[in-house]
Design a protein around this motif. Structure first.
Motif, PDB file in Angstrom:
ATOM      1  N   ARG A 210       0.830  -1.207   0.000  1.00 21.33           N
ATOM      2  CA  ARG A 210       0.000   0.000   0.000  1.00 21.33           C
ATOM      3  C   ARG A 210       0.863   1.256   0.000  1.00 21.33           C
ATOM      4  N   ALA A 211       2.030   1.170   0.648  1.00 21.09           N
ATOM      5  CA  ALA A 211       2.924   2.330   0.691  1.00 21.09           C
ATOM      6  C   ALA A 211       3.453   2.693  -0.690  1.00 21.09           C
ATOM      7  N   GLN A 212       3.410   1.741  -1.630  1.00 18.98           N
ATOM      8  CA  GLN A 212       3.873   2.006  -2.996  1.00 18.98           C
ATOM      9  C   GLN A 212       2.821   2.716  -3.834  1.00 18.98           C
ATOM     10  N   LEU A 213       1.576   2.766  -3.337  1.00 20.69           N
ATOM     11  CA  LEU A 213       0.478   3.295  -4.135  1.00 20.69           C
ATOM     12  C   LEU A 213       0.258   4.774  -3.857  1.00 20.69           C
ATOM     13  N   SER A 214       0.067   5.530  -4.918  1.00 22.38           N
ATOM     14  CA  SER A 214      -0.292   6.939  -4.767  1.00 22.38           C
ATOM     15  C   SER A 214      -1.776   7.055  -4.437  1.00 22.38           C
ATOM     16  N   ASP A 215      -2.194   8.240  -4.015  1.00 23.02           N
ATOM     17  CA  ASP A 215      -3.609   8.456  -3.720  1.00 23.02           C
ATOM     18  C   ASP A 215      -4.468   8.270  -4.970  1.00 23.02           C
ATOM     19  N   ASP A 216      -3.936   8.665  -6.116  1.00 22.95           N
ATOM     20  CA  ASP A 216      -4.684   8.490  -7.361  1.00 22.95           C
ATOM     21  C   ASP A 216      -4.843   7.010  -7.709  1.00 22.95           C
ATOM     22  N   GLU A 217      -3.822   6.212  -7.419  1.00 21.84           N
ATOM     23  CA  GLU A 217      -3.927   4.764  -7.648  1.00 21.84           C
ATOM     24  C   GLU A 217      -4.978   4.158  -6.730  1.00 21.84           C
ATOM     25  N   ALA A 218      -5.000   4.618  -5.482  1.00 21.72           N
ATOM     26  CA  ALA A 218      -5.992   4.103  -4.531  1.00 21.72           C
ATOM     27  C   ALA A 218      -7.406   4.419  -5.028  1.00 21.72           C
ATOM     28  N   LEU A 219      -7.599   5.610  -5.603  1.00 21.12           N
ATOM     29  CA  LEU A 219      -8.919   5.974  -6.110  1.00 21.12           C
ATOM     30  C   LEU A 219      -9.294   5.123  -7.324  1.00 21.12           C
ATOM     31  N   MET A 220      -8.314   4.797  -8.176  1.00 18.98           N
ATOM     32  CA  MET A 220      -8.575   3.917  -9.317  1.00 18.98           C
ATOM     33  C   MET A 220      -8.957   2.524  -8.831  1.00 18.98           C
ATOM     34  N   LEU A 221      -8.309   2.050  -7.759  1.00 22.84           N
ATOM     35  CA  LEU A 221      -8.663   0.751  -7.180  1.00 22.84           C
ATOM     36  C   LEU A 221     -10.079   0.789  -6.613  1.00 22.84           C
ATOM     37  N   PHE A 222     -10.441   1.913  -6.001  1.00 22.60           N
ATOM     38  CA  PHE A 222     -11.792   2.094  -5.469  1.00 22.60           C
ATOM     39  C   PHE A 222     -12.832   1.946  -6.584  1.00 22.60           C
ATOM     40  N   ILE A 223     -12.592   2.633  -7.703  1.00 21.08           N
ATOM     41  CA  ILE A 223     -13.545   2.592  -8.815  1.00 21.08           C
ATOM     42  C   ILE A 223     -13.594   1.200  -9.427  1.00 21.08           C
ATOM     43  N   ASN A 224     -12.427   0.619  -9.633  1.00 20.99           N
ATOM     44  CA  ASN A 224     -12.366  -0.711 -10.253  1.00 20.99           C
ATOM     45  C   ASN A 224     -13.043  -1.766  -9.372  1.00 20.99           C
ATOM     46  N   GLY A 225     -12.924  -1.614  -8.050  1.00 23.61           N
ATOM     47  CA  GLY A 225     -13.523  -2.578  -7.136  1.00 23.61           C
ATOM     48  C   GLY A 225     -15.037  -2.580  -7.166  1.00 23.61           C
ATOM     49  N   LEU A 226     -15.645  -1.478  -7.615  1.00 22.38           N
ATOM     50  CA  LEU A 226     -17.097  -1.408  -7.707  1.00 22.38           C
ATOM     51  C   LEU A 226     -17.624  -2.022  -8.995  1.00 22.38           C
ATOM     52  N   SER A 227     -16.725  -2.325  -9.912  1.00 23.85           N
ATOM     53  CA  SER A 227     -17.128  -2.910 -11.194  1.00 23.85           C
ATOM     54  C   SER A 227     -16.964  -4.429 -11.140  1.00 23.85           C
ATOM     55  N   PRO A 228     -17.621  -5.162 -12.027  1.00 28.69           N
ATOM     56  CA  PRO A 228     -17.447  -6.624 -12.060  1.00 28.69           C
ATOM     57  C   PRO A 228     -15.994  -7.042 -12.260  1.00 28.69           C
ATOM     58  N   ARG A 229     -15.204  -6.204 -12.891  1.00 30.20           N
ATOM     59  CA  ARG A 229     -13.803  -6.540 -13.119  1.00 30.20           C
ATOM     60  C   ARG A 229     -13.015  -6.628 -11.815  1.00 30.20           C
ATOM     61  N   GLY A 230     -13.469  -5.910 -10.826  1.00 31.05           N
ATOM     62  CA  GLY A 230     -12.747  -5.904  -9.554  1.00 31.05           C
ATOM     63  C   GLY A 230     -13.391  -6.738  -8.473  1.00 31.05           C
ATOM     64  N   SER A 231     -14.332  -7.617  -8.848  1.00 26.61           N
ATOM     65  CA  SER A 231     -15.073  -8.383  -7.836  1.00 26.61           C
ATOM     66  C   SER A 231     -14.168  -9.313  -7.029  1.00 26.61           C
ATOM     67  N   LYS A 232     -13.133  -9.880  -7.661  1.00 20.89           N
ATOM     68  CA  LYS A 232     -12.219 -10.773  -6.934  1.00 20.89           C
ATOM     69  C   LYS A 232     -11.259  -9.979  -6.046  1.00 20.89           C
ATOM     70  N   PHE A 233     -10.922  -8.795  -6.519  1.00 20.81           N
ATOM     71  CA  PHE A 233      -9.955  -7.978  -5.785  1.00 20.81           C
ATOM     72  C   PHE A 233     -10.610  -7.289  -4.586  1.00 20.81           C
TER      73      PHE A 233
END
Length: 268
Positions: A210-233
């Protein structure tokens, strides 16, 4: 451990000397009389003494045997203790080797992920090329520009099929899947590797990721996690608080109402 004291040879020699002394003295006294009956009776005391000494010898032998058994038992206990120490040492060595192998693989994967991020680039006719982590602010800017995101919000699919926001994200993802697909898959497998391992302090390693991730990356993970593509993650994002650095006041987050879609643990 106190050393066991065994009955020594001096005791046995002393007993033998006393036997001979009593027997010799009795013989001298008996031989000084001229009466045979009296001479024979003198040895009755010696016979009784022999009987007592024989019993004492049996007791002495029993004591010797008890001491020997005790010594053998102590030796077995010491041997058992040495074997247990060796077994514990072997277990520690195996544990240390397993941790070393895990950490070697983990940091290799982390290095691969870092190289993937560094190799990301966006080319545009209007703007200079963007590379590395600088691509994520551009991703978010372009994602915000999608009309359905402005009006519908980042909601998951409904019973009637994909919502406008999901269609918008799918369109966006399809446009940049050569960059985002590799990124998300590698990051997911990195978290999955830690989660499925037997290492004790998994949080230590997931926090390093997590320390390697920027705030913008965290927000992209947030968005991706709400989509079917991020269901496993998504379960891993929640389990290891990967979205801790997401700005909850961001309008995408507010519009998405994503805090109700994620467990609170995702934001720590």
């Amino acid at each position: 451990m106190a050393e066991k004291k065994t009955p020594d040879m001096k005791t046995a020699i002393l007993l033998a000397f006393l036997v001979l002394l009593f027997w010799g003295g009795n013989w001298i006294v008996a031989s000084s009389t001229n009466e045979p009956g009296v001479f024979g009776d003198q040895f009755g005391a010696v016979n009784a003494l022999f009987t007592g000494l024989a019993f004492a010898a049996v007791i002495y032998a029993i004591l010797l045997q008890r001491v020997e058994i005790s010594l053998v038992r102590d030796e077995l206990d010491r041997t058992k203790g040495i074997l247990e120490e060796q077994q514990n040492l072997a277990q520690l060595q195996v544990s240390a080797q397993s941790k070393q192998i895990f950490e070697s693989t983990f940091f290799n994967l982390l290095n691969v992920f870092s190289e993937i991020v560094q190799s990301m680039d966006l080319k545009s006719k209007e703007l200079p090329d963007v590379t590395g982590r600088d691509v994520f602010p551009v991703f978010l800017k372009r994602l915000r520009s999608q009309d359905p995101l402005k009006t519908a919000g980042m909601y998951p699919s409904t019973d009637k099929g994909p919502g406008e926001a999901e269609e918008a994200y799918e369109k966006f993802y399809g446009q940049y899947k050569s960059e985002l697909g590799h990124y998300f898959r590698t990051l997911y497998n990195l978290y999955k590797f830690v989660d499925s391992s037997e290492v004790e302090d998994k949080r230590l390693y997931t926090n390093l990721i997590r320390a390697q991730l920027s705030d913008d990356e965290a927000l992209m993970l947030f968005i991706n996690g709400l989509s079917p593509r991020g269901s496993k993650f998504k379960p891993l994002l929640e389990k290891y608080s990967v979205l801790k650095n997401v700005d909850l006041e961001d309008r995408i987050v507010i519009r998405a109402k994503g805090r109700t879609e994620y467990a609170p643990s995702a934001f720590d």
